[in-house]
Design a protein around this motif. Structure first.
Motif, PDB file in Angstrom:
ATOM      1  N   ARG A 135       0.832  -1.208   0.000  1.00  0.00           N
ATOM      2  CA  ARG A 135       0.000   0.000   0.000  1.00  0.00           C
ATOM      3  C   ARG A 135       0.867   1.258   0.000  1.00  0.00           C
ATOM      4  N   ALA A 136       1.883   1.286   0.853  1.00  0.00           N
ATOM      5  CA  ALA A 136       2.778   2.456   0.936  1.00  0.00           C
ATOM      6  C   ALA A 136       3.543   2.657  -0.370  1.00  0.00           C
ATOM      7  N   THR A 137       3.952   1.578  -0.995  1.00  0.00           N
ATOM      8  CA  THR A 137       4.670   1.668  -2.265  1.00  0.00           C
ATOM      9  C   THR A 137       3.763   2.259  -3.340  1.00  0.00           C
ATOM     10  N   LEU A 138       2.534   1.779  -3.401  1.00  0.00           N
ATOM     11  CA  LEU A 138       1.592   2.316  -4.390  1.00  0.00           C
ATOM     12  C   LEU A 138       1.284   3.786  -4.108  1.00  0.00           C
ATOM     13  N   GLN A 139       1.188   4.143  -2.841  1.00  0.00           N
ATOM     14  CA  GLN A 139       0.931   5.543  -2.487  1.00  0.00           C
ATOM     15  C   GLN A 139       2.092   6.431  -2.934  1.00  0.00           C
ATOM     16  N   GLU A 148      -3.961  13.238  -7.275  1.00  0.00           N
ATOM     17  CA  GLU A 148      -4.638  13.765  -6.096  1.00  0.00           C
ATOM     18  C   GLU A 148      -5.000  12.604  -5.174  1.00  0.00           C
ATOM     19  N   ARG A 149      -4.927  12.857  -3.894  1.00  0.00           N
ATOM     20  CA  ARG A 149      -5.271  11.867  -2.863  1.00  0.00           C
ATOM     21  C   ARG A 149      -4.592  10.500  -3.129  1.00  0.00           C
ATOM     22  N   PRO A 150      -3.272  10.498  -3.130  1.00  0.00           N
ATOM     23  CA  PRO A 150      -2.545   9.258  -3.455  1.00  0.00           C
ATOM     24  C   PRO A 150      -2.876   8.098  -2.516  1.00  0.00           C
ATOM     25  N   GLU A 151      -3.244   8.411  -1.259  1.00  0.00           N
ATOM     26  CA  GLU A 151      -3.609   7.321  -0.345  1.00  0.00           C
ATOM     27  C   GLU A 151      -4.879   6.617  -0.811  1.00  0.00           C
ATOM     28  N   GLU A 152      -5.807   7.368  -1.421  1.00  0.00           N
ATOM     29  CA  GLU A 152      -7.023   6.759  -1.963  1.00  0.00           C
ATOM     30  C   GLU A 152      -6.708   5.927  -3.203  1.00  0.00           C
ATOM     31  N   VAL A 153      -5.806   6.430  -4.024  1.00  0.00           N
ATOM     32  CA  VAL A 153      -5.387   5.677  -5.209  1.00  0.00           C
ATOM     33  C   VAL A 153      -4.777   4.349  -4.765  1.00  0.00           C
ATOM     34  N   ALA A 155      -5.180   2.693  -1.920  1.00  0.00           N
ATOM     35  CA  ALA A 155      -6.209   1.820  -1.338  1.00  0.00           C
ATOM     36  C   ALA A 155      -7.042   1.167  -2.441  1.00  0.00           C
ATOM     37  N   SER A 156      -7.388   1.944  -3.468  1.00  0.00           N
ATOM     38  CA  SER A 156      -8.178   1.395  -4.580  1.00  0.00           C
ATOM     39  C   SER A 156      -7.395   0.351  -5.359  1.00  0.00           C
ATOM     40  N   LEU A 160      -8.312  -3.502  -5.914  1.00  0.00           N
ATOM     41  CA  LEU A 160      -8.437  -4.052  -7.267  1.00  0.00           C
ATOM     42  C   LEU A 160      -7.514  -5.247  -7.479  1.00  0.00           C
ATOM     43  N   ARG A 161      -6.290  -5.151  -6.969  1.00  0.00           N
ATOM     44  CA  ARG A 161      -5.356  -6.274  -7.110  1.00  0.00           C
ATOM     45  C   ARG A 161      -5.872  -7.495  -6.364  1.00  0.00           C
ATOM     46  N   ASP A 162      -6.348  -7.284  -5.127  1.00  0.00           N
ATOM     47  CA  ASP A 162      -6.903  -8.403  -4.355  1.00  0.00           C
ATOM     48  C   ASP A 162      -8.026  -9.079  -5.129  1.00  0.00           C
TER      49      ASP A 162
END
Length: 194
Positions: A135-139, A148-153, A155-156, A160-162
């Motif tokens: 999650r941190a890497t994707l953020q 915008e809102r990289p933490e939401e990106v 999380a999404s 999606l990967r899961d």
């Protein structure tokens, strides 16, 4: 003088991890006994217990190996990619390739979590650490791309990967991979600044 060389795991340990990785992933952790792993690895019971002390430590080594492999794939994807948008594309393509080629029976971490319901146990803590890293890497990637809102990106994309890994196993990668790619790109586009 300090020794700066890294000690290479013994061939027997590597064979045990390789065998456990294949068997645990393909058949389930609780389904596979240590005797099957020992037989496939071509080692003795004493070797397994000397290397790992028991099955739970072998499970931790299996999941640690999966974690290291995914981290290495991310690091390799990021090598030489200076453009943040190109790195986002590499991440999406890498996840799609994982669904298609590597983790065809679902996510090894989700599968293991289903078999280890104790959220405070060592196996679940290792799974949590992996997921937090992912999650941190994707953020970080989303932030670097100016989304915008990289933490939401992040999380999404984790969600999606899961879903895609589980869906790829149940419905087939040919159906799921394009849907994952379309949806992931839509998430990214929805968070573009401007």
């Amino acid at each position: 003088m300090m020794n700066t060389t890294t000690k290479r795991p013994s061939p027997a340990r590597e064979r045990l991890i390789t065998a456990a990785t294949r068997l645990f992933y393909e058949e389930g952790i609780h389904t596979v006994g240590v005797d099957r792993v020992i037989e496939e690895a071509g080692v003795t019971r004493a070797t397994l217990y000397k290397q790992f002390g028991g099955k739970e430590n072998l499970v931790l080594a299996y999941l640690g190996h999966e974690d290291e492999s995914l981290r290495a794939l991310f690091a390799a994807a990021g090598q030489g990619v200076a453009d943040p948008d190109a790195l986002l594309d590499a991440v999406i393509n890498g996840i799609a390739a994982d669904i298609r080629d590597r983790h065809t029976r679902g996510c090894p971490f989700i599968n293991a979590a289903a078999e280890y319901p104790d959220a405070n146990g060592e196996v679940r803590r290792l799974i949590d650490q992996h997921r937090e890293w992912f999650r941190a890497t994707l953020q970080t990637v989303a932030d670097s791309a100016g989304l915008e809102r990289p933490e939401e990106v992040a999380a999404s994309l984790v969600l999606l990967r899961d879903a895609a890994l589980v869906g790829g196993y149940l419905d087939g990668e040919a159906r799921v991979t394009p849907a994952f790619e379309r949806t992931a790109l839509a998430v990214i586009e929805a968070h573009r600044a401007g």
